[in-house]
Scaffold this active site. Structure first.
Site, PDB file in Angstrom:
ATOM      1  NE  ARG A  40      -1.570  -2.241   2.842  1.00  9.15           N
ATOM      2  CZ  ARG A  40      -1.647  -3.516   2.452  1.00  9.15           C
ATOM      3  NH1 ARG A  40      -2.686  -3.929   1.806  1.00  9.15           N
ATOM      4  NH2 ARG A  40      -0.698  -4.378   2.738  1.00  9.15           N
ATOM      5  CB  THR A  41       3.439   2.552   2.303  1.00  7.52           C
ATOM      6  OG1 THR A  41       2.697   2.045   3.411  1.00  7.52           O
ATOM      7  CG2 THR A  41       3.996   3.915   2.653  1.00  7.52           C
ATOM      8  CE  LYS A  64      27.528  -3.025  -6.509  1.00  9.51           C
ATOM      9  NZ  LYS A  64      27.502  -1.929  -7.470  1.00  9.51           N
ATOM     10  NE  ARG A  90       7.097   0.684   4.958  1.00 10.45           N
ATOM     11  CZ  ARG A  90       5.892   0.129   4.945  1.00 10.45           C
ATOM     12  NH1 ARG A  90       5.758  -1.161   4.662  1.00 10.45           N
ATOM     13  NH2 ARG A  90       4.818   0.837   5.213  1.00 10.45           N
ATOM     14  CG  HIS A 131       3.542   3.993   8.643  1.00 12.01           C
ATOM     15  ND1 HIS A 131       3.730   4.798   7.529  1.00 12.01           N
ATOM     16  CD2 HIS A 131       3.062   2.811   8.161  1.00 12.01           C
ATOM     17  CE1 HIS A 131       3.383   4.124   6.443  1.00 12.01           C
ATOM     18  NE2 HIS A 131       2.973   2.917   6.795  1.00 12.01           N
TER      19      HIS A 131
HETATM   20  N1   CP Z   1      -0.294   0.014   5.818  1.00  6.36           N
HETATM   21  C1   CP Z   1       0.914  -0.260   5.301  1.00  6.36           C
HETATM   22  O1   CP Z   1       1.929   0.353   5.673  1.00  6.36           O
HETATM   23  O2   CP Z   1       0.911  -1.232   4.332  1.00  6.36           O
HETATM   24  P1   CP Z   1       2.187  -1.731   3.522  1.00  6.36           P
HETATM   25  O3   CP Z   1       3.135  -2.355   4.510  1.00  6.36           O
HETATM   26  O4   CP Z   1       1.674  -2.688   2.499  1.00  6.36           O
HETATM   27  O5   CP Z   1       2.831  -0.518   2.899  1.00  6.36           O
END
Ligand code: CP
Length: 305
Positions: free
Chosen positions: A53-54, A82, A103, A131
């Site tokens: 999703r993100t 590396k 991320r 998040h």
């Molecule tokens: N909600 C969320 O962060 O989903 P993903 O881990 O799929 O990005």
């Protein structure tokens, strides 16, 4: 309040006015989702941890606003293998883009990247820490479903220790006078430092192990996945992995407009028989990622003020 060139690393970096501004711009984006206001801009998505999703909603948001994307969803195909440091990686990638979305599995990685790069950096999840853009879409979803954010009764259920979405969301909700119910196994309680913050801010909260204790009181049930990947000892995960499985027959006493949210992915926390009930709201929540992330990108790039 001025967002241009700002990093979005922690929900605590945003004031209440900032949060309300993002929600306002997101409502505008929802009404007019395809625009050309980011033509000529490039977003880099650096995903050192899996995501569906993100990453895809960030990329969709950028494309719908006329911008371009580059990046990776699998760090194994980059020079990190590396031995290149995160500092060097972001310092160099900033020359290729106007905004970085990252991320990472380590807490603090997004903050480090922001110190390394001069372009705005957006945290798309750092370990079990924060998040913030998920929190913004959660707030958007709460307001959309309840008509307000203030004075709501909200339960958070599942892995409250490692689940970064509940950490960020609890902090943000503290600005809106909530009553919070934390439902978890004893080993996965909401961290002590968050309980301490809530007491300091005089936010009403209670802790439970049984979701049925609070079902008739709440406006929102925010379910979370037990975060298998963050357990140092998998034997501990095995002990708690099936603690909460929400089923349709458990919703009888719920308020008429009680909505169930989940940041997704779900494993087995919510049975499929819940999907067709009036309470299921998690797929709408996932869809709300686009207007919220459109708002955040366009604000930090100065296309919205
Ligand atoms: N909600 C969320 O962060 O989903 P993903 O881990 O799929 O990005």
């Amino acid at each position: 309040m001025n967002f241009k060139k700002r990093d979005i690393i922690s929900i605590e970096d945003l004031s209440k006015d900032d949060i309300l501004k993002i929600l306002k711009v997101a409502k505008k984006m929802e009404k007019n989702p395809v625009q050309n206001i980011l033509k000529g801009k490039i977003m880099a998505t650096l995903f050192f941890e899996p995501s569906t999703r993100t990453r895809l909603s960030f990329e969709s948001s950028m494309k719908r606003l006329g911008g371009e994307i580059l990046g990776f969803g699998n760090p194994k195909i980059t020079s990190v293998t590396k031995g290149e440091t995160l500092w060097d990686t972001t310092k160099m990638i900033q020359a290729y883009c106007d905004v970085i979305v990252i991320r990472h599995y380590l807490e603090g990685a997004a903050r480090l990247s922001a110190e390394s790069a001069d372009v705005p950096v957006i945290n798309a999840g750092d370990g079990s820490n924060q998040h913030p853009t998920q929190t913004m879409l959660d707030l958007f979803t709460i307001e959309q479903s309840q008509g307000k954010i203030k004075d709501l009764h909200i339960a958070m259920c599942g892995d409250l220790k490692y689940g970064r979405t509940v950490h960020s969301l609890t902090k943000a909700l503290s600005l809106f006078n909530p009553t919070l119910y934390f439902v978890s196994p004893d080993t996965l309680r909401i961290p002590g430092y968050i309980r301490h913050e809530l007491r300091t801010k005089k936010i009403k909260f209670s802790e439970h192990t049984d979701i049925n204790e609070v079902m008739n009181k709440i406006d929102i049930l925010y379910a979370t996945r037990i975060q298998k990947e963050r357990f140092p000892d998998l034997a501990d995960y095995e002990k708690v992995k099936n603690t909460y499985i929400l089923k349709k027959n458990m919703l009888g006493g719920a308020k008429d407009n009680m909505k169930i949210m989940h940041p997704l992915p779900r494993v087995n926390e919510i049975d499929n028989d819940v999907d067709d009930t009036k309470h299921a709201y998690y797929f709408q929540q996932a869809a709300n990622a686009v207007p919220i992330r459109q708002a955040i990108i366009s604000l930090v790039l100065g296309a919205e003020k």
